[in-house]
Design a protein around this motif. Sequence first.
Motif, short mmCIF file in Angstrom:
data_model
loop_
_atom_site.label_atom_id
_atom_site.label_comp_id
_atom_site.label_asym_id
_atom_site.label_seq_id
_atom_site.Cartn_x
_atom_site.Cartn_y
_atom_site.Cartn_z
N GLN A 1 -30.08 6.31 5.48
CA GLN A 1 -29.74 6.55 6.89
C GLN A 1 -30.85 6.05 7.80
O GLN A 1 -30.59 5.34 8.78
N GLU A 2 -32.08 6.39 7.50
CA GLU A 2 -33.24 6.00 8.31
C GLU A 2 -33.46 4.50 8.35
O GLU A 2 -33.98 3.96 9.33
N HIS A 3 -33.07 3.79 7.28
CA HIS A 3 -33.35 2.36 7.18
C HIS A 3 -32.10 1.49 7.29
O HIS A 3 -32.15 0.30 6.97
N ASN A 4 -31.00 2.09 7.75
CA ASN A 4 -29.75 1.35 7.96
C ASN A 4 -29.32 0.58 6.71
O ASN A 4 -29.01 -0.61 6.76
N PHE B 1 -21.00 14.58 6.07
CA PHE B 1 -21.87 14.19 7.18
C PHE B 1 -21.39 12.96 7.95
O PHE B 1 -21.84 12.72 9.06
N GLY B 2 -20.51 12.15 7.31
CA GLY B 2 -20.08 10.90 7.93
C GLY B 2 -21.20 9.87 7.90
O GLY B 2 -22.33 10.18 7.55
N PRO B 3 -20.85 8.64 8.27
CA PRO B 3 -21.88 7.61 8.30
C PRO B 3 -22.74 7.74 9.56
O PRO B 3 -22.29 8.36 10.52
N PRO B 4 -23.90 7.14 9.62
CA PRO B 4 -24.50 6.39 8.52
C PRO B 4 -25.12 7.32 7.48
O PRO B 4 -25.39 8.46 7.82
N PRO B 5 -25.38 6.82 6.31
CA PRO B 5 -25.16 5.45 5.87
C PRO B 5 -23.73 5.22 5.41
O PRO B 5 -22.98 6.16 5.18
N LYS B 6 -23.41 3.95 5.29
CA LYS B 6 -22.13 3.58 4.69
C LYS B 6 -22.27 3.74 3.17
O LYS B 6 -23.38 3.66 2.64
N VAL B 7 -21.14 3.95 2.52
CA VAL B 7 -21.15 4.13 1.07
C VAL B 7 -20.16 3.16 0.43
O VAL B 7 -19.01 3.07 0.86
N ILE B 8 -20.64 2.43 -0.55
CA ILE B 8 -19.79 1.58 -1.38
C ILE B 8 -19.78 2.24 -2.75
O ILE B 8 -20.80 2.27 -3.45
N ARG B 9 -18.64 2.79 -3.11
CA ARG B 9 -18.52 3.49 -4.39
C ARG B 9 -17.82 2.59 -5.39
O ARG B 9 -16.73 2.08 -5.12
N GLU C 1 -17.36 -7.74 5.19
CA GLU C 1 -16.52 -7.27 6.30
C GLU C 1 -16.72 -5.77 6.52
O GLU C 1 -16.80 -5.31 7.65
N PHE C 2 -16.79 -5.02 5.44
CA PHE C 2 -17.03 -3.58 5.51
C PHE C 2 -18.37 -3.29 6.18
O PHE C 2 -18.47 -2.44 7.07
N LEU C 3 -19.40 -4.00 5.77
CA LEU C 3 -20.73 -3.78 6.33
C LEU C 3 -20.78 -4.13 7.82
O LEU C 3 -21.51 -3.51 8.58
N ALA C 4 -19.99 -5.11 8.23
CA ALA C 4 -19.99 -5.56 9.62
C ALA C 4 -19.15 -4.67 10.53
O ALA C 4 -19.34 -4.68 11.75
N GLU C 5 -18.22 -3.92 9.97
CA GLU C 5 -17.32 -3.08 10.76
C GLU C 5 -18.03 -1.78 11.16
O GLU C 5 -18.31 -0.94 10.31
N PRO C 6 -18.30 -1.60 12.45
CA PRO C 6 -19.05 -0.42 12.89
C PRO C 6 -18.40 0.93 12.57
O PRO C 6 -19.10 1.91 12.31
N LYS C 7 -17.08 0.99 12.54
CA LYS C 7 -16.39 2.26 12.31
C LYS C 7 -16.15 2.56 10.83
O LYS C 7 -15.72 3.66 10.49
N ALA C 8 -16.40 1.59 9.97
CA ALA C 8 -16.15 1.79 8.53
C ALA C 8 -17.28 2.63 7.92
O ALA C 8 -18.43 2.54 8.34
N GLY C 9 -16.92 3.46 6.95
CA GLY C 9 -17.92 4.31 6.33
C GLY C 9 -17.87 4.35 4.82
O GLY C 9 -18.88 4.62 4.17
N LEU C 10 -16.67 4.10 4.23
CA LEU C 10 -16.52 4.19 2.78
C LEU C 10 -15.68 3.04 2.28
O LEU C 10 -14.60 2.77 2.80
N LEU C 11 -16.19 2.38 1.25
CA LEU C 11 -15.45 1.32 0.57
C LEU C 11 -15.48 1.65 -0.91
O LEU C 11 -16.55 1.92 -1.48
N VAL C 12 -14.31 1.66 -1.55
CA VAL C 12 -14.22 1.93 -2.98
C VAL C 12 -13.77 0.64 -3.66
O VAL C 12 -12.75 0.06 -3.29
N LEU C 13 -14.54 0.19 -4.64
CA LEU C 13 -14.20 -0.98 -5.43
C LEU C 13 -13.91 -0.49 -6.86
O LEU C 13 -14.71 0.24 -7.43
N ILE C 14 -12.78 -0.92 -7.38
CA ILE C 14 -12.37 -0.50 -8.72
C ILE C 14 -12.62 -1.63 -9.70
O ILE C 14 -12.23 -2.77 -9.48
N GLY C 15 -13.31 -1.27 -10.79
CA GLY C 15 -13.66 -2.28 -11.77
C GLY C 15 -13.09 -2.01 -13.11
O GLY C 15 -12.64 -1.01 -13.49
#
Length: 113
Positions: free
Chosen positions: A46-49, A66-74, A99-113
Amino acid sequence: MLFIDESLSYRLAARLATEFAGTLAVPKVAVLGEGSRDSRVWEYAQEHNLALLTKDKDFVDYWRRFGPPPKVIRLDIGNNMQVRSIETLMKTNKRRVLEFLAEPKAGLLVLIG
């Protein structure tokens, strides 16, 4: 910039640095070191964006609470997924991640592997 949680290998930082400049790993940050508490990792990100890259569901809980920041990529992956496979997953999804990182309102991205 991505901040790789201890639930993933610190070696990912070097492997992802070309695609995601400035990627860091928790164990390699001197003020945190290995075995850092999730709450401290969250605060540091959070402190270091930084956007947390993790497979740990606890950070999704933090995000919900708590909501973002920070953003979370799970990364929704098994415990035995190799570093090379995680690297491929991230590089394959580079456009989505950026795109997720650039979107100011985005907070969570889930990638399935």
